[in-house]
Design a protein around this motif. Structure first.
Motif, PDB file in Angstrom:
ATOM      1  N   LEU A  24       0.830  -1.210   0.000  1.00 52.96           N
ATOM      2  CA  LEU A  24       0.000   0.000   0.000  1.00 52.96           C
ATOM      3  C   LEU A  24       0.867   1.264   0.000  1.00 52.96           C
ATOM      4  O   LEU A  24       0.573   2.230  -0.715  1.00 52.96           O
ATOM      5  CB  LEU A  24      -0.930   0.003   1.219  1.00 52.96           C
ATOM      6  CG  LEU A  24      -2.089  -0.990   1.180  1.00 52.96           C
ATOM      7  CD1 LEU A  24      -2.807  -1.017   2.525  1.00 52.96           C
ATOM      8  CD2 LEU A  24      -3.076  -0.634   0.070  1.00 52.96           C
ATOM      9  N   ALA A  25       1.947   1.237   0.796  1.00 56.59           N
ATOM     10  CA  ALA A  25       2.780   2.429   0.944  1.00 56.59           C
ATOM     11  C   ALA A  25       3.685   2.674  -0.255  1.00 56.59           C
ATOM     12  O   ALA A  25       3.894   3.836  -0.650  1.00 56.59           O
ATOM     13  CB  ALA A  25       3.632   2.316   2.214  1.00 56.59           C
ATOM     14  N   PHE A  26       4.206   1.592  -0.851  1.00 57.27           N
ATOM     15  CA  PHE A  26       5.225   1.760  -1.886  1.00 57.27           C
ATOM     16  C   PHE A  26       4.750   1.384  -3.295  1.00 57.27           C
ATOM     17  O   PHE A  26       5.502   1.555  -4.250  1.00 57.27           O
ATOM     18  CB  PHE A  26       6.467   0.940  -1.529  1.00 57.27           C
ATOM     19  CG  PHE A  26       7.089   1.349  -0.230  1.00 57.27           C
ATOM     20  CD1 PHE A  26       7.757   2.561  -0.114  1.00 57.27           C
ATOM     21  CD2 PHE A  26       7.000   0.544   0.891  1.00 57.27           C
ATOM     22  CE1 PHE A  26       8.335   2.945   1.087  1.00 57.27           C
ATOM     23  CE2 PHE A  26       7.570   0.921   2.101  1.00 57.27           C
ATOM     24  CZ  PHE A  26       8.236   2.127   2.197  1.00 57.27           C
ATOM     25  N   VAL A  27       3.530   0.873  -3.438  1.00 54.36           N
ATOM     26  CA  VAL A  27       3.010   0.518  -4.760  1.00 54.36           C
ATOM     27  C   VAL A  27       1.680   1.211  -5.030  1.00 54.36           C
ATOM     28  O   VAL A  27       1.568   2.009  -5.974  1.00 54.36           O
ATOM     29  CB  VAL A  27       2.850  -1.016  -4.903  1.00 54.36           C
ATOM     30  CG1 VAL A  27       2.279  -1.349  -6.280  1.00 54.36           C
ATOM     31  CG2 VAL A  27       4.177  -1.725  -4.700  1.00 54.36           C
ATOM     32  N   ILE A  28       0.671   0.916  -4.222  1.00 58.98           N
ATOM     33  CA  ILE A  28      -0.667   1.441  -4.479  1.00 58.98           C
ATOM     34  C   ILE A  28      -0.716   2.960  -4.347  1.00 58.98           C
ATOM     35  O   ILE A  28      -1.215   3.663  -5.247  1.00 58.98           O
ATOM     36  CB  ILE A  28      -1.698   0.790  -3.522  1.00 58.98           C
ATOM     37  CG1 ILE A  28      -1.652  -0.742  -3.649  1.00 58.98           C
ATOM     38  CG2 ILE A  28      -3.102   1.313  -3.821  1.00 58.98           C
ATOM     39  CD1 ILE A  28      -1.967  -1.259  -5.022  1.00 58.98           C
ATOM     40  N   TYR A  29      -0.190   3.478  -3.227  1.00 59.47           N
ATOM     41  CA  TYR A  29      -0.227   4.932  -3.023  1.00 59.47           C
ATOM     42  C   TYR A  29       0.546   5.692  -4.113  1.00 59.47           C
ATOM     43  O   TYR A  29       0.021   6.682  -4.653  1.00 59.47           O
ATOM     44  CB  TYR A  29       0.316   5.290  -1.642  1.00 59.47           C
ATOM     45  CG  TYR A  29       0.495   6.773  -1.446  1.00 59.47           C
ATOM     46  CD1 TYR A  29      -0.608   7.605  -1.260  1.00 59.47           C
ATOM     47  CD2 TYR A  29       1.771   7.347  -1.454  1.00 59.47           C
ATOM     48  CE1 TYR A  29      -0.450   8.978  -1.094  1.00 59.47           C
ATOM     49  CE2 TYR A  29       1.938   8.714  -1.294  1.00 59.47           C
ATOM     50  CZ  TYR A  29       0.833   9.522  -1.108  1.00 59.47           C
ATOM     51  OH  TYR A  29       0.992  10.873  -0.962  1.00 59.47           O
ATOM     52  N   PRO A  30       1.789   5.290  -4.476  1.00 57.88           N
ATOM     53  CA  PRO A  30       2.482   6.006  -5.557  1.00 57.88           C
ATOM     54  C   PRO A  30       1.715   5.977  -6.876  1.00 57.88           C
ATOM     55  O   PRO A  30       1.723   6.967  -7.612  1.00 57.88           O
ATOM     56  CB  PRO A  30       3.821   5.259  -5.670  1.00 57.88           C
ATOM     57  CG  PRO A  30       4.046   4.679  -4.323  1.00 57.88           C
ATOM     58  CD  PRO A  30       2.675   4.294  -3.841  1.00 57.88           C
ATOM     59  N   ILE A  31       1.068   4.843  -7.190  1.00 55.90           N
ATOM     60  CA  ILE A  31       0.305   4.765  -8.435  1.00 55.90           C
ATOM     61  C   ILE A  31      -0.870   5.741  -8.411  1.00 55.90           C
ATOM     62  O   ILE A  31      -1.113   6.477  -9.378  1.00 55.90           O
ATOM     63  CB  ILE A  31      -0.185   3.319  -8.677  1.00 55.90           C
ATOM     64  CG1 ILE A  31       0.989   2.406  -9.021  1.00 55.90           C
ATOM     65  CG2 ILE A  31      -1.220   3.284  -9.807  1.00 55.90           C
ATOM     66  CD1 ILE A  31       0.602   0.948  -9.167  1.00 55.90           C
ATOM     67  N   LEU A  32      -1.590   5.758  -7.298  1.00 58.58           N
ATOM     68  CA  LEU A  32      -2.740   6.667  -7.180  1.00 58.58           C
ATOM     69  C   LEU A  32      -2.294   8.126  -7.215  1.00 58.58           C
ATOM     70  O   LEU A  32      -2.943   8.972  -7.847  1.00 58.58           O
ATOM     71  CB  LEU A  32      -3.501   6.373  -5.883  1.00 58.58           C
ATOM     72  CG  LEU A  32      -4.189   5.008  -5.805  1.00 58.58           C
ATOM     73  CD1 LEU A  32      -4.847   4.830  -4.439  1.00 58.58           C
ATOM     74  CD2 LEU A  32      -5.224   4.846  -6.909  1.00 58.58           C
ATOM     75  N   TYR A  33      -1.166   8.425  -6.566  1.00 57.92           N
ATOM     76  CA  TYR A  33      -0.667   9.800  -6.562  1.00 57.92           C
ATOM     77  C   TYR A  33      -0.148  10.192  -7.947  1.00 57.92           C
ATOM     78  O   TYR A  33      -0.278  11.353  -8.356  1.00 57.92           O
ATOM     79  CB  TYR A  33       0.434   9.947  -5.521  1.00 57.92           C
ATOM     80  CG  TYR A  33       0.807  11.386  -5.237  1.00 57.92           C
ATOM     81  CD1 TYR A  33      -0.132  12.257  -4.691  1.00 57.92           C
ATOM     82  CD2 TYR A  33       2.078  11.871  -5.515  1.00 57.92           C
ATOM     83  CE1 TYR A  33       0.191  13.581  -4.427  1.00 57.92           C
ATOM     84  CE2 TYR A  33       2.408  13.190  -5.259  1.00 57.92           C
ATOM     85  CZ  TYR A  33       1.461  14.043  -4.715  1.00 57.92           C
ATOM     86  OH  TYR A  33       1.784  15.353  -4.469  1.00 57.92           O
ATOM     87  N   LEU A  34       0.421   9.227  -8.661  1.00 60.46           N
ATOM     88  CA  LEU A  34       0.862   9.475 -10.037  1.00 60.46           C
ATOM     89  C   LEU A  34      -0.331   9.856 -10.914  1.00 60.46           C
ATOM     90  O   LEU A  34      -0.257  10.813 -11.690  1.00 60.46           O
ATOM     91  CB  LEU A  34       1.549   8.227 -10.596  1.00 60.46           C
ATOM     92  CG  LEU A  34       2.050   8.315 -12.044  1.00 60.46           C
ATOM     93  CD1 LEU A  34       3.316   9.144 -12.112  1.00 60.46           C
ATOM     94  CD2 LEU A  34       2.316   6.916 -12.608  1.00 60.46           C
ATOM     95  N   ILE A  35      -1.416   9.104 -10.786  1.00 57.42           N
ATOM     96  CA  ILE A  35      -2.623   9.404 -11.557  1.00 57.42           C
ATOM     97  C   ILE A  35      -3.175  10.776 -11.164  1.00 57.42           C
ATOM     98  O   ILE A  35      -3.614  11.561 -12.020  1.00 57.42           O
ATOM     99  CB  ILE A  35      -3.681   8.305 -11.344  1.00 57.42           C
ATOM    100  CG1 ILE A  35      -3.155   6.965 -11.885  1.00 57.42           C
ATOM    101  CG2 ILE A  35      -5.000   8.664 -12.025  1.00 57.42           C
ATOM    102  CD1 ILE A  35      -4.045   5.775 -11.565  1.00 57.42           C
ATOM    103  N   TYR A  36      -3.134  11.083  -9.870  1.00 55.24           N
ATOM    104  CA  TYR A  36      -3.605  12.381  -9.389  1.00 55.24           C
ATOM    105  C   TYR A  36      -2.796  13.521 -10.001  1.00 55.24           C
ATOM    106  O   TYR A  36      -3.350  14.523 -10.499  1.00 55.24           O
ATOM    107  CB  TYR A  36      -3.518  12.410  -7.856  1.00 55.24           C
ATOM    108  CG  TYR A  36      -3.707  13.772  -7.244  1.00 55.24           C
ATOM    109  CD1 TYR A  36      -4.984  14.312  -7.101  1.00 55.24           C
ATOM    110  CD2 TYR A  36      -2.608  14.506  -6.798  1.00 55.24           C
ATOM    111  CE1 TYR A  36      -5.162  15.568  -6.528  1.00 55.24           C
ATOM    112  CE2 TYR A  36      -2.778  15.762  -6.223  1.00 55.24           C
ATOM    113  CZ  TYR A  36      -4.046  16.286  -6.091  1.00 55.24           C
ATOM    114  OH  TYR A  36      -4.220  17.532  -5.532  1.00 55.24           O
TER     115      TYR A  36
END
Length: 292
Positions: A24-36
């Motif tokens: 969640l911290a190093f994969v999911i969150y960066p992907i979501l923030y990248l899209i944002y």
């Protein structure tokens, strides 16, 4: 429900919690923030000028010629590296399949480039490909062949980067294929010998299907890794000459300060391309993989 039975139910979730937290911290969150970030015009040098622009970054991506140049370079690089590495690795693995002391030494030697930093490898090859004092041109001149500009020419720069990447990656995949070959039961080949099957037919009809899971794994991993190439390009060419080696990741790197929103949008496009390719691989090739 007593505490013991409740703990028995919660224990599996507690065991995977650290791993899930990392994901969640190093994969999911960066992907979501990248899209944002891809929906913003975001300048790291002056955050006050950052603003929401919707899909403008994506519109800009598909109207810029330099993006298509980087995409075509990446696709050529990926196709060449994947095909050449798989073919050469398979040939070497078949050659090293027999268990002997010499083959063990050769395997260790072939694997060595994989454990060395790609930056160090790139610097060594940068010297080898130097047009005036480089060792490769010295060999060509000794053989009476014309020297090459290697990294200094837009016609040969991408090929030079491909050569370095193939050389660096072969050892790892050779060991995977050798391990797969040595896991094949000798009784299968004995049965084929009783049927007087030719060596080519045995290889094509027996060996390849049995090691197909490993080959499929190599195909997927190499495709993803090749699309994300950066280190070799950064050290050896800097994307040049004339954008001849400018790949998508290096293209993204170029906008890291001036417009990180555009970089993020390009990253989303890259993620979509890799996801699509992986889906196609599994859709078309997974049914042809033979699992024992």
């Amino acid at each position: 429900m007593d505490k013991q039975s409740r703990w028995a139910q919660l224990r599996p979730y507690m065991m995977i919690a650290p791993a899930m937290a990392g994901i969640l911290a190093f994969v999911i969150y960066p992907i979501l923030y990248l899209i944002y970030l891809s929906f913003f015009k975001y300048n790291l040098m002056n955050k006050d000028k950052s603003k929401f622009i919707g899909l403008d970054n994506f519109t800009q991506i598909f109207t810029r010629a330099d993006f298509y140049k980087a995409l075509s370079n990446t696709m050529i690089y990926t196709a060449s590296v994947v095909l050449l590495t798989m073919f050469i690795s398979l040939l070497i693995a078949v050659w090293l399949n027999k268990k002997s002391k010499i083959n063990v030494i050769v395997q260790a030697g072939i694997f060595t480039p994989h454990i060395i930093s790609i930056v160090s490898i790139s610097l060594v090859w940068l010297w080898l490909m130097e047009p005036n004092l480089g060792f490769l041109n010295y060999v060509l001149k000794t053989l009476g062949l014309p020297p090459s500009q290697w990294l200094q020419s837009s016609k040969t720069a991408l090929l030079s980067v491909i050569i370095v990447s193939v050389w660096q990656g072969i050892g790892y995949y050779v060991l995977i294929i050798v391990a797969a070959l040595q896991s094949i039961s000798p009784s299968i080949y004995e049965a084929a010998a009783l049927d007087n099957a030719s060596k080519w037919k045995v290889f094509y009809k027996i060996t390849l299907p049995i090691i197909s899971p490993q080959l499929f794994f190599i195909l997927v991993i190499m495709t993803i890794g090749s699309f994300k190439v950066f280190d070799t390009v950064q050290v050896m060419t800097g994307g040049g000459p004339n954008n001849a080696t400018n790949t998508i990741v290096y293209y993204i790197y170029g906008f890291r300060t001036t417009n990180i929103g555009y970089s993020a949008a390009t990253g989303v496009v890259l993620m979509a391309i890799i996801g699509l390719l992986t889906f196609v691989y599994f859709r078309l090739l997974s049914k042809k993989v033979h699992y024992q």
